[in-house]
Design a protein around this motif. Structure first.
Motif: not given
Length: 366
Positions: A205-215, A238-243, A268-272
């Motif tokens: 799925q593509d995510v409009e606006g790179w929004e983490g909430a939508i991801a 990206n990392d914002g969506m990875a959150a 993201a580095l802290q999650r890694i």
């Protein structure tokens, strides 16, 4: 009289900005101390960034760009605005810069497919446009970014490496970037070129606006559709969506799966370090911002781009755009110190806060 780099208010560019810019000279003109350009010619450079969702823009790109302009042209003025993911707002900001007499606009578009007529209007007024990070459409003068298909290839390979012997036939969920961002398509294409030979993509799925909430919503939908045991890894653009993806996995009680990202954001580095995210892609923002600044200054002074644009790329509207494409790097827990810390983007103290201190110690980050 020397003018320090000054910053316009983020958001909608007001009449006050137009007035301030107009004082710097007509569009395409600037303060030309040497007739015919070159030398110490100064002027006004607009910097338009696309959103405040991705932390890199305000934390790194903007200050690196401003600092390099100050170094190269102390009497130049930078006028900055952030579009907050709103194409109409960015169009207003772009038009205001032209009307007020900007010499060069450095544009990272919210929607690259919307910019062709903007850039044509700028060219008609003698205003040069540098496409920054995303390849804006229209007759842009130059472009700087990373090799974005290579970014996707690295993401795909890092995911396969994390799967190890289980990569063959693994089931992968793909959460891709915004369809309005041409880079997102390149990331996706690069990732597929690596993944498709080994894995089965079971949800994408593509995510409009790179929004983490939508991801987060899309990952939740994938879990509901496939079941908690229905996939083996998650590609995230990206990392914002990875959150958002990691939060969805944790809410479903799913742990230990490879999860990728991009941008080397602090969280993201802290999650890694904590083991919640497997890798990110480090695109050093300083050289990208500094190349953009040098391109802008050369265009302002009427100089050849030369070695600052050794590459050439084609956009949907224009071929042979002078460009520089930089090389990205995969970051895992094993090379955080050798990359983002040693390069000065984050300190050990910033990454290894109290919550992550034990994990950092175990990873040898100190």
């Amino acid at each position: 009289m020397r003018r320090n780099v000054r910053i316009a208010a983020t958001g909608f560019v007001s009449i006050a900005l137009a007035t301030a810019l107009a004082a710097c000279g007509e569009a395409g003109g600037g303060d030309d101390e040497e007739e015919g350009g070159g030398g110490e010619q100064s002027g006004t450079i607009g910097l338009l960034l696309p959103d405040d969702v991705t932390t890199r823009y305000e934390t790194f790109d903007r200050p690196f760009f401003e600092d390099k302009v100050t170094e190269l042209c102390p009497d130049c003025t930078v006028e900055y605005s952030n579009a907050s993911n709103d194409t109409n707002q960015q169009k207003q900001q772009f038009d205001a810069l032209i009307a007020a007499g900007a010499d060069v606009i450095v544009l990272d578009p919210v929607d690259a497919s919307a910019t062709a007529s903007w850039v044509e209007d700028a060219a008609a007024e003698g205003v040069s446009v540098v496409a920054y990070d995303r390849l804006a459409e229209g007759p842009i003068d130059s472009y700087v970014s990373y090799d974005n298909e290579r970014v996707g290839e690295l993401q795909g390979q890092a995911l396969l490496d994390a799967l190890g012997e289980g990569a063959d036939g693994a089931r992968v969920v793909m959460i891709n970037g915004s369809p309005t961002d041409p880079n997102a398509e390149l990331f996706k294409n690069g990732a597929h070129s690596v993944l498709d030979e080994s894995v089965e993509v079971v949800f994408e799925q593509d995510v409009e606006g790179w929004e983490g909430a939508i991801a987060n919503q899309e990952m939740t939908a994938a879990i509901d559709s496939l079941g908690p045991d229905g996939f083996d890894a998650v590609y995230v653009a990206n990392d914002g969506m990875a959150a958002g993806v990691v939060n969805a996995l944790q809410a479903a009680g799913i742990t230990g799966l490879p999860v990728g990202g991009q941008d080397a954001e602090l969280a993201a580095l802290q999650r890694i370090v904590a083991g919640d995210q497997t890798f990110t892609i480090f695109k050093a923002y300083k050289p990208e911002a500094e190349v953009a600044a040098e391109m802008a200054i050369r265009l302002l002074r009427g100089e050849e781009l030369g070695d600052v644009a050794p590459d050439s790329v084609d956009s949907p509207t224009n071929d042979g755009v002078p460009s520089q494409l930089l090389d990205p790097i995969v970051v895992t827990v094993d090379n955080i110190t050798d990359t983002v810390i040693n390069e000065g983007y984050y300190t050990v103290e910033e990454i290894c806060t109290e919550e992550y201190a034990q994990a950092c110690q175990e990873a040898g980050i100190s």
